[in-house]
Structures are given as C-alpha cells and as structure tokens.
Design a protein around this motif. Structure first.
Motif, PDB file in Angstrom:
ATOM      1  N   THR A 147       5.077   8.155  -9.979  1.00 40.05           N
ATOM      2  CA  THR A 147       6.274   7.604  -9.470  1.00 40.05           C
ATOM      3  C   THR A 147       5.856   7.247  -8.291  1.00 40.05           C
ATOM      4  O   THR A 147       5.502   8.097  -7.315  1.00 40.05           O
ATOM      5  N   PHE A 148       6.466   6.029  -7.909  1.00 39.65           N
ATOM      6  CA  PHE A 148       6.033   5.155  -6.702  1.00 39.65           C
ATOM      7  C   PHE A 148       7.139   5.662  -5.530  1.00 39.65           C
ATOM      8  O   PHE A 148       8.137   6.174  -6.151  1.00 39.65           O
ATOM      9  N   THR A 149       6.767   5.609  -4.437  1.00 37.00           N
ATOM     10  CA  THR A 149       7.838   6.089  -3.394  1.00 37.00           C
ATOM     11  C   THR A 149       8.957   5.039  -2.770  1.00 37.00           C
ATOM     12  O   THR A 149       9.816   5.138  -2.608  1.00 37.00           O
ATOM     13  N   GLY A 150       8.470   3.849  -3.327  1.00 35.55           N
ATOM     14  CA  GLY A 150       9.161   2.690  -2.832  1.00 35.55           C
ATOM     15  C   GLY A 150       8.800   2.164  -1.432  1.00 35.55           C
ATOM     16  O   GLY A 150       9.753   1.268  -0.816  1.00 35.55           O
ATOM     17  N   THR A 151       7.966   2.627  -0.899  1.00 32.38           N
ATOM     18  CA  THR A 151       7.449   2.364   0.544  1.00 32.38           C
ATOM     19  C   THR A 151       6.026   1.788   0.500  1.00 32.38           C
ATOM     20  O   THR A 151       5.483   1.459   1.574  1.00 32.38           O
ATOM     21  N   GLU A 152       5.435   1.682  -0.855  1.00 34.26           N
ATOM     22  CA  GLU A 152       4.047   1.198  -1.066  1.00 34.26           C
ATOM     23  C   GLU A 152       3.944  -0.511  -0.492  1.00 34.26           C
ATOM     24  O   GLU A 152       5.013  -1.153  -0.585  1.00 34.26           O
ATOM     25  N   LYS A 153       2.679  -0.630   0.149  1.00 37.11           N
ATOM     26  CA  LYS A 153       2.648  -1.850   0.689  1.00 37.11           C
ATOM     27  C   LYS A 153       2.001  -2.957  -0.415  1.00 37.11           C
ATOM     28  O   LYS A 153       1.435  -2.440  -1.246  1.00 37.11           O
ATOM     29  N   ALA A 154       2.411  -4.324  -0.007  1.00 39.26           N
ATOM     30  CA  ALA A 154       1.914  -5.321  -0.825  1.00 39.26           C
ATOM     31  C   ALA A 154       0.571  -5.489  -0.883  1.00 39.26           C
ATOM     32  O   ALA A 154      -0.339  -5.236   0.248  1.00 39.26           O
ATOM     33  N   ALA A 155      -0.271  -5.746  -1.727  1.00 40.57           N
ATOM     34  CA  ALA A 155      -1.699  -5.506  -2.107  1.00 40.57           C
ATOM     35  C   ALA A 155      -2.171  -6.716  -1.555  1.00 40.57           C
ATOM     36  O   ALA A 155      -3.419  -6.960  -0.865  1.00 40.57           O
ATOM     37  N   HIS A 156      -1.479  -7.901  -1.216  1.00 43.55           N
ATOM     38  CA  HIS A 156      -1.975  -9.175  -0.571  1.00 43.55           C
ATOM     39  C   HIS A 156      -0.997  -9.755   0.448  1.00 43.55           C
ATOM     40  O   HIS A 156      -0.900 -10.989   0.390  1.00 43.55           O
ATOM     41  N   GLY A 157      -0.524  -8.904   1.177  1.00 44.59           N
ATOM     42  CA  GLY A 157       0.527  -9.285   2.411  1.00 44.59           C
ATOM     43  C   GLY A 157       1.833  -9.286   1.738  1.00 44.59           C
ATOM     44  O   GLY A 157       2.256  -8.953   0.742  1.00 44.59           O
ATOM     45  N   THR A 158       2.708  -9.559   2.832  1.00 45.34           N
ATOM     46  CA  THR A 158       4.378  -9.406   2.567  1.00 45.34           C
ATOM     47  C   THR A 158       4.993 -10.034   1.310  1.00 45.34           C
ATOM     48  O   THR A 158       5.818  -9.566   0.904  1.00 45.34           O
ATOM     49  N   TRP A 159       4.364 -11.408   1.199  1.00 40.10           N
ATOM     50  CA  TRP A 159       4.792 -12.087   0.248  1.00 40.10           C
ATOM     51  C   TRP A 159       4.597 -11.735  -1.201  1.00 40.10           C
ATOM     52  O   TRP A 159       5.087 -12.430  -2.056  1.00 40.10           O
ATOM     53  N   HIS A 160       3.508 -10.983  -1.587  1.00 39.24           N
ATOM     54  CA  HIS A 160       3.187 -10.763  -2.825  1.00 39.24           C
ATOM     55  C   HIS A 160       3.785  -9.359  -3.462  1.00 39.24           C
ATOM     56  O   HIS A 160       4.041  -8.169  -2.512  1.00 39.24           O
ATOM     57  N   GLN A 161       4.431  -9.529  -4.498  1.00 38.43           N
ATOM     58  CA  GLN A 161       5.034  -8.219  -5.375  1.00 38.43           C
ATOM     59  C   GLN A 161       4.113  -7.456  -6.053  1.00 38.43           C
ATOM     60  O   GLN A 161       4.610  -7.112  -7.305  1.00 38.43           O
ATOM     61  N   LYS A 162       2.925  -7.051  -5.617  1.00 38.99           N
ATOM     62  CA  LYS A 162       2.031  -6.200  -6.209  1.00 38.99           C
ATOM     63  C   LYS A 162       1.581  -5.163  -5.512  1.00 38.99           C
ATOM     64  O   LYS A 162       1.237  -5.330  -4.237  1.00 38.99           O
ATOM     65  N   ILE A 163       1.547  -4.088  -6.176  1.00 36.75           N
ATOM     66  CA  ILE A 163       0.811  -2.716  -5.326  1.00 36.75           C
ATOM     67  C   ILE A 163      -0.672  -2.216  -6.069  1.00 36.75           C
ATOM     68  O   ILE A 163      -0.628  -2.184  -7.373  1.00 36.75           O
ATOM     69  N   LEU A 164      -1.463  -2.006  -4.869  1.00 33.66           N
ATOM     70  CA  LEU A 164      -2.820  -1.772  -5.324  1.00 33.66           C
ATOM     71  C   LEU A 164      -2.786  -0.124  -5.766  1.00 33.66           C
ATOM     72  O   LEU A 164      -2.368   0.732  -4.820  1.00 33.66           O
ATOM     73  N   VAL A 165      -3.376  -0.007  -6.852  1.00 36.59           N
ATOM     74  CA  VAL A 165      -3.273   1.531  -7.131  1.00 36.59           C
ATOM     75  C   VAL A 165      -4.932   2.010  -7.710  1.00 36.59           C
ATOM     76  O   VAL A 165      -5.419   1.238  -8.424  1.00 36.59           O
ATOM     77  N   VAL A 166      -5.297   2.822  -7.045  1.00 41.39           N
ATOM     78  CA  VAL A 166      -6.682   3.134  -7.247  1.00 41.39           C
ATOM     79  C   VAL A 166      -6.872   4.299  -7.943  1.00 41.39           C
ATOM     80  O   VAL A 166      -6.357   5.567  -7.315  1.00 41.39           O
TER      81      VAL A 166
END
Length: 551
Positions: free
Chosen positions: A205-224
């Motif tokens: 479950t994500f928090t909803g505060t994760e930052k975008a993987a490639h800057g603010t205009w991208h809607q992808k989250i990096l998960v490791v």
C-alpha cells in the motif's frame, strides 16, 4: 672492503640492541598516511589514496580467530572512475581503490583480512586485521513484478517476487526460504518475508506521497525490492504507473484590489475526481503555489487562503503543483491596482567610456486622481545593502493610469555595484517596497600608468619622443591589470599659457602595451596620452600631463 664490513656490523648491533633511527623507520613505510581496506560480498577492496600501488601487494585471508591464512590474493583491478571530471577534469585525482576478483573459498565463514606489501627497502610489511570478510550465502531478488494500477483512492497493489541465495563458492543459486525483503520508495519502506520456496505474493500500500520517478510531470513511482540489509544491486527496480484524476480550483473571488506592489488575500477550494467517481476535496497538505511567487498547502476540505501580489495589472495564477498522484490545475486572479505608482521591471543600464551612467525604466502610475509631479530617485549600492540617492528626477503623471519611461543621464560612475530607479511614495500616492535592481555592469578599467615626453629641455626644431604604456583589467572588478596590446593611443599637446588641447597624432601599442611616437619641438607646453577609441564596455583613460621646455 673493511669499512663496509664494519658498517654492517654496526647496523646489526644497533638493531640487536633495540635502537631505531626515527628517519629510517619512517622511510621503511611507503604509505605513512595509511590506507583503507573493506569488503563487499565476496570481494576485498584496498585504497592507498594514490594510483601508485605498493610493490608486491598481497591480501591474506584467514578464518577469524586463527593464525594460518587459507588464501592469498595477488591480482587486483583498479576500480573504474564513474565520473572522471568531478570535481573538475583538471583537479580530479581519479578513483584509486583496488578490488579483487570474486573470491572462491572452501568454506562459508568469517575471514580476517591482512594486507602485505614491500617497504622502501624491500622488506615485507604486514598489516593484520584490516577488514573482515563475511563469506556467506548472498540473498538476491530474482524476479519482481507489481500487479495493479494505483490511484489516489486505491493505493494498494500486489507485489510478486522470487528470491534466491547465491553461494559464492560456486555461484549456484537456491530458493531463499523465509527471506527478509524490503520494498523501498521515496515515502518509506515496507518489509516482506518469502515463503518456504522463496516466493513472495503480498499487498503493498502506497502512502500517496511518493515522488515521481522522473520529475513532477511524470506519473510513475520507483519501487525497489531488495533483501533487507543489502544494497540495491541485490534487488530489482520497477516503475509503477499511477492513474491520474482530474483536478480543478474554484476561487471565491477572481480579482484582487489594492495599491500597486501590495498584496491581498484570495481564498478558494481545490478538488479532484477519478473517472467514474465523485468529486472530492484535495488531500490536506497538497502543495500549491501562487505561480513564481510563493508556495502554500491546501487545508481541510481542500480549502486555502493565500496572499496574492498586486503587480500592476498583471494577472496572477494559482496552481496545484503536479506530483506522481495529481496533475496540475490553474485558476487566474485579475489585478486591479488602486491609486499608486512604481517601477516593475529591471531598469536598463549603460555605462559609457567616459564613466557616465544612463539608467532608464518604465514608471507605471495607476488611478492617479489629478496630474501630479512625482519624485524619482536614482540610487546606487556597492554592497547590495546600503543604497545612496545620487540624483533626483521629476516625472509628471497625468490623471488616470499611464506608463512613462524615466531616463537619468550623465550620472557619474562610482565603481562596481547595482543601480535602481525608486519612487518612494507619498501618503496620497503610495508605492510598494519591491524595487527591481540592475546587475553589476561588466566594465573593464584601463590605465596609462607610464608616460614621458623627452628630452627636457629641448631645442626648437629638435625631436621630442613620446613613450608610454597602456594597461587594462584582466576581467571586470579584479583589479589585476595586464598589457593592452595592439591598441590606438592619441597624443595631445597644449601650448603653455593656453587651455585648448590639440590632437597631434596617434601611436600603436605593441604586445607589451608599450608605445612611442616622435614629434618636432616647436614651443613650450604640456603633452598627454589618451585612450578613447575603446572596445565596448571599456573605460577610456588618460595619462598624466608632462611639461617640456623648448628653448
């Protein structure tokens, strides 16, 4: 031969007696500053801080608590420098660390690392227990996938993965039962445990505060996903796409009113809604901004109140800052300035060769009740803090709203610094505090530090030789002067008892900034060199006056 034998006997006696010469003892260690040693997985690393490696370098491995080495490594590789131009291409010494190949040892255990190399006299120097190699099974994430597309209201996805344990002795892999894994995002960590077969399938479950993987205009989250306690190299990474909602801003008012350069409050509410869902207020703490002015956060129910600047009639924009979870949205606020005046834009600045400044800017006047003379100050600062008024102008504003260009000419140049045009305001026609300033003009100083007219005295009809030197600053404001080569210098003469100068000719400087020119002596008077044919952003200069007595 006898002297050499005696020398050897004396040295042996000194050593046998426990005597050590400090200089000789220090010279025996080629790296008196020491070195670093560490391990990672099945490799050993050493770094002597220099590209010059020790002679006959060896790394010995022995089981911790024992004295007998079980392996000795003599082959090393210099680690490649990832960034050879950091801090700069000229200053970077490069990476100096050495690494071994992956070690193949007989048993899984903890090993002490000893480092040996030759001293300056060829004697072996051994440094024991410089690191510990934990030679164990190495956990590794073999496969990793995320099922589901999260959004702001549905933030749970399914993580599927397989983890293995790699045996460093033969590189074989086996499933990792009950393995401790961790999923890492910019918002935090979520722990997991594999089953008996090394498999994982669990909710994340994500928090909803994760930052975008490639800057603010991208809607992808990096998960490791990686083994807990291990680095990213033992895990796998995925970019999880986020489904964006629609966002909008509703303002309570679309206009701010007040004196120019003041501010007024604007309130409103921000919303989002997903496709097929109902509209909801933005989450508390969502970052917003008055565009290019200030940032603020939404409050409960998506409401906000923010001070909006009145910058003439320029509209302002309130914006939802985009994130991985939310797209941007804007709402515009009109600006209606009441009776006031001021300068909004950076003034134009020119400095000519004769050291005078011209400063001009647009003077904006709003809602003036009747034609009124307004006082404008020309101000200068050398330190960016203390402003001095060097000239005062008057600009008459007609009734209503108008814009006029105010220009200040022939202002003396007083040195490097910043300039501005300022309307201080009155009780009837106020002005805002913000006043745009110029940057420092990049003007190059010049000088004629050497000048001579000779001989003195001289007989009429005989030659007078003019010599001198022209210099310039290496760059603006440095105060370091260099020869001004291949420049034209004018030679001037003023007869004794007169005030008028006459141009006599020119001279050309050589590579050292030196110039010379000969004239025929006719009458007593003063000679001077002037540098006036200057490139752009160069100051002109003139030499001292040199009197020659003509007999």
């Amino acid at each position: 031969m006898r002297k050499r034998t005696l020398a050897v006997l004396c040295t042996a006696t000194a050593l046998a007696g426990g005597l050590l010469v400090p200089a000789a003892a220090q010279a025996a260690e080629p790296f008196p500053a020491g070195f670093k040693a560490w391990t990672h997985d099945e490799r050993v690393y050493v770094d002597f801080g220099t590209a010059a490696t020790p002679k006959d370098l060896k790394v010995h491995l022995r089981k911790t608590g024992t004295d007998t080495p079980v392996a000795t490594v003599t082959a090393f590789r210099l680690i490649e420098d990832d960034d050879p131009c950091n801090p700069s291409c000229g200053d970077d010494p490069g990476t100096t660390a050495l690494e071994t190949a992956p070690l193949k040892l007989a048993e899984l255990a903890k090993y002490s690392v000893d480092v040996e190399y030759d001293g300056t006299a060829g004697e072996p120097i051994l440094h024991k227990d410089r690191a510990t190699l934990d030679y164990q099974l190495i956990p590794k994430v073999k496969t990793f996938e995320v099922l589901g597309t999260p959004d702001l209201e549905h933030r749970t996805v399914t993580v599927k993965a397989d983890a293995v344990a790699r045996d460093p002795r033969d590189d074989s892999e086996r499933p990792l039962p009950n393995g401790k894994l961790v999923a890492v995002t910019t918002a935090g960590r979520t722990p997991f445990t594999t089953d008996a077969s090394g498999h994982l399938e669990a909710p994340l479950t994500f928090t909803g505060t994760e930052k975008a993987a490639h800057g603010t205009w991208h809607q992808k989250i990096l998960v490791v996903l990686r083994p807990d306690g291990s680095d990213t190299a033992h895990g796998k990474s995925l970019e999880v796409e986020v489904k964006h909602p629609y966002t909008r801003i509703v303002l309570d008012t679309h206009k701010v009113t007040g004196p120019d350069q003041s501010s007024a409050p604007v309130s409103g509410q921000a919303f989002y809604h997903l496709e097929g869902g109902t509209e909801k207020p933005l989450p508390v703490g969502t970052l917003m901004t008055v565009y290019n002015v200030q940032k603020f956060k939404s409050g409960p129910d998506g409401r906000f109140t923010v001070q909006v600047p009145i910058d003439g009639t320029r509209p302002q924009r309130i914006v939802i800052l985009p994130t991985a979870w939310l797209p941007t949205a804007s709402a515009y606020v009109a600006s209606d300035p009441t009776t006031s005046a001021g300068f909004h834009d950076t003034p134009a600045l020119t400095v000519n060769a004769n050291r005078t400044v011209t400063l001009s800017g647009k003077f904006r006047r709003y809602d003036i009740p009747a034609p009124t003379p307004l006082k404008v100050e020309v101000q200068f600062t050398s330190d960016g803090t203390t402003w001095t008024t060097v000239k005062t102008l008057t600009s008459t504003a007609p009734a209503g709203t108008s814009t006029a260009t105010v220009t200040a000419k022939d202002v003396p140049y007083t040195g490097p610094g910043q300039w501005r045009l300022r309307y201080a305001g009155t009780s009837a026609i106020p002005s805002g505090a913000a006043v745009p300033t110029t940057g420092r003009p990049g003007v190059i100083e010049t000088a004629l530090p050497e000048f001579n007219a000779a001989p003195e005295p001289v007989k009429a009809g005989k030659p007078i030789t003019i010599t001198g030197k022209l210099t310039r600053e290496a760059s603006s404001f440095t105060g370091v002067f260099v020869p001004a080569a291949r420049q034209t210098v004018e030679i001037w003469f003023r007869p004794n008892g007169t005030t008028a100068w006459k141009a006599m000719g020119t001279a050309r400087t050589d590579d050292k900034g030196l110039f010379t020119r000969a004239f025929t002596a006719a009458k007593d008077g003063y000679w001077q060199a002037r540098y006036t044919k200057v490139p752009s952003y160069y100051f002109s200069s003139q030499s001292r006056e040199d009197f020659v007595d003509v007999q």
